[in-house]
Design an enzyme around this catalytic site. Structure first.
Site, PDB file in Angstrom:
ATOM      1  N   ASN A  14     -97.627 -10.831  26.591  1.00 56.81           N
ATOM      2  CA  ASN A  14     -98.237 -11.842  27.465  1.00 56.81           C
ATOM      3  C   ASN A  14     -99.361 -11.228  28.297  1.00 56.81           C
ATOM      4  O   ASN A  14    -100.401 -11.856  28.506  1.00 56.81           O
ATOM      5  CB  ASN A  14     -97.177 -12.476  28.373  1.00 56.81           C
ATOM      6  CG  ASN A  14     -96.420 -13.580  27.664  1.00 56.81           C
ATOM      7  OD1 ASN A  14     -96.968 -14.651  27.401  1.00 56.81           O
ATOM      8  ND2 ASN A  14     -95.177 -13.319  27.320  1.00 56.81           N
ATOM      9  N   ARG A  66     -81.532  -1.158  47.343  1.00 55.48           N
ATOM     10  CA  ARG A  66     -82.366  -2.254  46.823  1.00 55.48           C
ATOM     11  C   ARG A  66     -83.506  -2.581  47.797  1.00 55.48           C
ATOM     12  O   ARG A  66     -84.623  -2.877  47.392  1.00 55.48           O
ATOM     13  CB  ARG A  66     -81.467  -3.481  46.597  1.00 55.48           C
ATOM     14  CG  ARG A  66     -82.049  -4.511  45.633  1.00 55.48           C
ATOM     15  CD  ARG A  66     -82.093  -4.014  44.212  1.00 55.48           C
ATOM     16  NE  ARG A  66     -82.697  -4.980  43.305  1.00 55.48           N
ATOM     17  CZ  ARG A  66     -83.034  -4.703  42.052  1.00 55.48           C
ATOM     18  NH1 ARG A  66     -82.819  -3.503  41.550  1.00 55.48           N
ATOM     19  NH2 ARG A  66     -83.575  -5.619  41.291  1.00 55.48           N
ATOM     20  N   ASN A 108     -94.676 -17.704  36.903  1.00 58.84           N
ATOM     21  CA  ASN A 108     -93.771 -17.073  35.939  1.00 58.84           C
ATOM     22  C   ASN A 108     -93.887 -17.814  34.612  1.00 58.84           C
ATOM     23  O   ASN A 108     -94.134 -19.017  34.585  1.00 58.84           O
ATOM     24  CB  ASN A 108     -92.333 -17.169  36.470  1.00 58.84           C
ATOM     25  CG  ASN A 108     -91.321 -16.535  35.539  1.00 58.84           C
ATOM     26  OD1 ASN A 108     -91.522 -15.424  35.045  1.00 58.84           O
ATOM     27  ND2 ASN A 108     -90.233 -17.240  35.281  1.00 58.84           N
ATOM     28  N   HIS A 110     -91.597 -18.812  31.351  1.00 57.35           N
ATOM     29  CA  HIS A 110     -90.209 -18.838  30.885  1.00 57.35           C
ATOM     30  C   HIS A 110     -90.191 -19.418  29.461  1.00 57.35           C
ATOM     31  O   HIS A 110     -90.813 -20.448  29.205  1.00 57.35           O
ATOM     32  CB  HIS A 110     -89.356 -19.690  31.828  1.00 57.35           C
ATOM     33  CG  HIS A 110     -87.916 -19.704  31.435  1.00 57.35           C
ATOM     34  ND1 HIS A 110     -87.062 -18.652  31.718  1.00 57.35           N
ATOM     35  CD2 HIS A 110     -87.193 -20.601  30.728  1.00 57.35           C
ATOM     36  CE1 HIS A 110     -85.871 -18.919  31.212  1.00 57.35           C
ATOM     37  NE2 HIS A 110     -85.925 -20.099  30.606  1.00 57.35           N
ATOM     38  N   GLY A 149     -85.602 -20.519  44.325  1.00 51.74           N
ATOM     39  CA  GLY A 149     -84.624 -20.802  43.272  1.00 51.74           C
ATOM     40  C   GLY A 149     -84.945 -20.037  41.992  1.00 51.74           C
ATOM     41  O   GLY A 149     -85.999 -19.413  41.867  1.00 51.74           O
ATOM     42  N   ASP A 151     -86.075 -20.164  38.374  1.00 56.18           N
ATOM     43  CA  ASP A 151     -86.778 -21.063  37.445  1.00 56.18           C
ATOM     44  C   ASP A 151     -86.855 -22.489  37.977  1.00 56.18           C
ATOM     45  O   ASP A 151     -86.794 -23.457  37.217  1.00 56.18           O
ATOM     46  CB  ASP A 151     -86.091 -21.064  36.062  1.00 56.18           C
ATOM     47  CG  ASP A 151     -86.080 -19.689  35.408  1.00 56.18           C
ATOM     48  OD1 ASP A 151     -87.026 -18.918  35.634  1.00 56.18           O
ATOM     49  OD2 ASP A 151     -85.135 -19.387  34.668  1.00 56.18           O
TER      50      ASP A 151
HETATM   51  C1  GRF Z   1     -91.429 -13.366  26.960  1.00 56.75           C
HETATM   52  O1  GRF Z   1     -90.724 -14.094  26.008  1.00 56.75           O
HETATM   53  C2  GRF Z   1     -91.241 -14.004  28.305  1.00 56.75           C
HETATM   54  O2  GRF Z   1     -91.277 -15.382  28.294  1.00 56.75           O
HETATM   55  C3  GRF Z   1     -89.876 -13.496  28.609  1.00 56.75           C
HETATM   56  O3  GRF Z   1     -89.903 -12.132  28.210  1.00 56.75           O
HETATM   57  C4  GRF Z   1     -90.823 -11.990  27.146  1.00 56.75           C
HETATM   58  C5  GRF Z   1     -91.833 -10.954  27.534  1.00 56.75           C
HETATM   59  O4  GRF Z   1     -92.560 -10.494  26.464  1.00 56.75           O
HETATM   60  N1  GRF Z   1     -89.462 -13.744  29.933  1.00 56.75           N
HETATM   61  P1  GRF Z   1     -93.815  -9.540  26.659  1.00 56.75           P
HETATM   62  O5  GRF Z   1     -93.379  -8.353  27.489  1.00 56.75           O
HETATM   63  O6  GRF Z   1     -94.914 -10.323  27.311  1.00 56.75           O
HETATM   64  O7  GRF Z   1     -94.184  -9.111  25.262  1.00 56.75           O
END
Ligand code: GRF
Length: 209
Positions: A14, A66, A108, A110, A149, A151
């Site tokens: 991504n 943490r 984010n 998802h 929250g 997601d």
């Molecule tokens: C993606 O599927 C994202 O939606 C999920 O983790 C994956 C990350 O993939 N939460 P990358 O590191 O971007 O290849």
């Protein structure tokens, strides 16, 4: 110029989609000012370096408490002075203080159509395993703002993807990435960078052009 910090945990495909979109002009008015990973030695950090973007690792394992990890994460992000934080496969829960500080400035991605297959325990391959277990015919991806929250923040964009009869979680994960995630996330950043969306009553509205 929208200053963007991207947070990652693994492969960074991504992140790559975002970097490519900045390069070829699908994302405009945007500068990727840093990439933060909670894991050392991941491909995502390599991708950042190849693009001359600072890649920084902040591993929770290096902190006894943490709170100290959260503080280091917050200080590093603040130091990059971002307008937007993009969680691109970041498997760390963002501290509430950071969420409040960057309200409606954290997004984010998802890998499901929220509110299906999301919340506690739904991450990575598990999301696709659950979708296949339930036998849904459509799944997809969602880009949303991050609130306190899990997601649950305002939804920016969603894209559906067909599930095929002989899919494995791995095959479905790849199709959702190719057909939804790598398209949606760059589009959402470009929309934010160019002032095309705003949050009203916890919902995202598009500015009519
Ligand atoms: C993606 O599927 C994202 O939606 C999920 O983790 C994956 C990350 O993939 N939460 P990358 O590191 O971007 O290849």
């Amino acid at each position: 110029m929208l200053r963007v910090v991207v947070c990652v945990s693994g492969g960074g495909t991504n992140l790559q989609a975002i970097l490519d979109a900045v390069d070829d002009g699908r994302i405009t008015n945007t500068q990727i000012v840093g990439v933060i990973s909670n894991n050392p030695g991941v491909r995502a950090l390599e991708r950042a370096r190849q693009h001359n973007v600072p890649g920084i690792c902040i591993s929770p394992k290096e902190y006894e408490k943490r709170e100290a990890f959260h503080q280091a994460l917050t200080e590093t992000i603040d130091g990059l002075n971002p307008d937007l934080i993009v969680l691109a496969g970041f498997l760390v829960k963002i501290p509430e203080e950071l969420v409040r500080k960057y309200s409606n400035r954290i997004v984010n991605i998802h890998p499901s159509l929220i509110p299906s297959f999301c919340g506690v325990g739904y991450y990575g391959l598990k999301v696709h395993e659950k979708a296949l277990e339930r036998g849904v015919k459509l799944t997809g991806a969602t880009v949303h703002f991050v609130n306190e929250g899990m997601d649950e923040g305002p939804i920016i964009a969603q894209k559906s993807v067909a599930v095929e009869d002989d899919d494995t979680p791995e095959i479905l994960q790849r199709r959702v990435m190719e057909q939804a995630e790598w398209i949606l996330l760059p589009q959402a950043i470009d929309d934010i960078a160019n002032g095309r969306i705003r949050v009203v009553d916890n919902k995202v509205k598009r500015t009519v052009e």
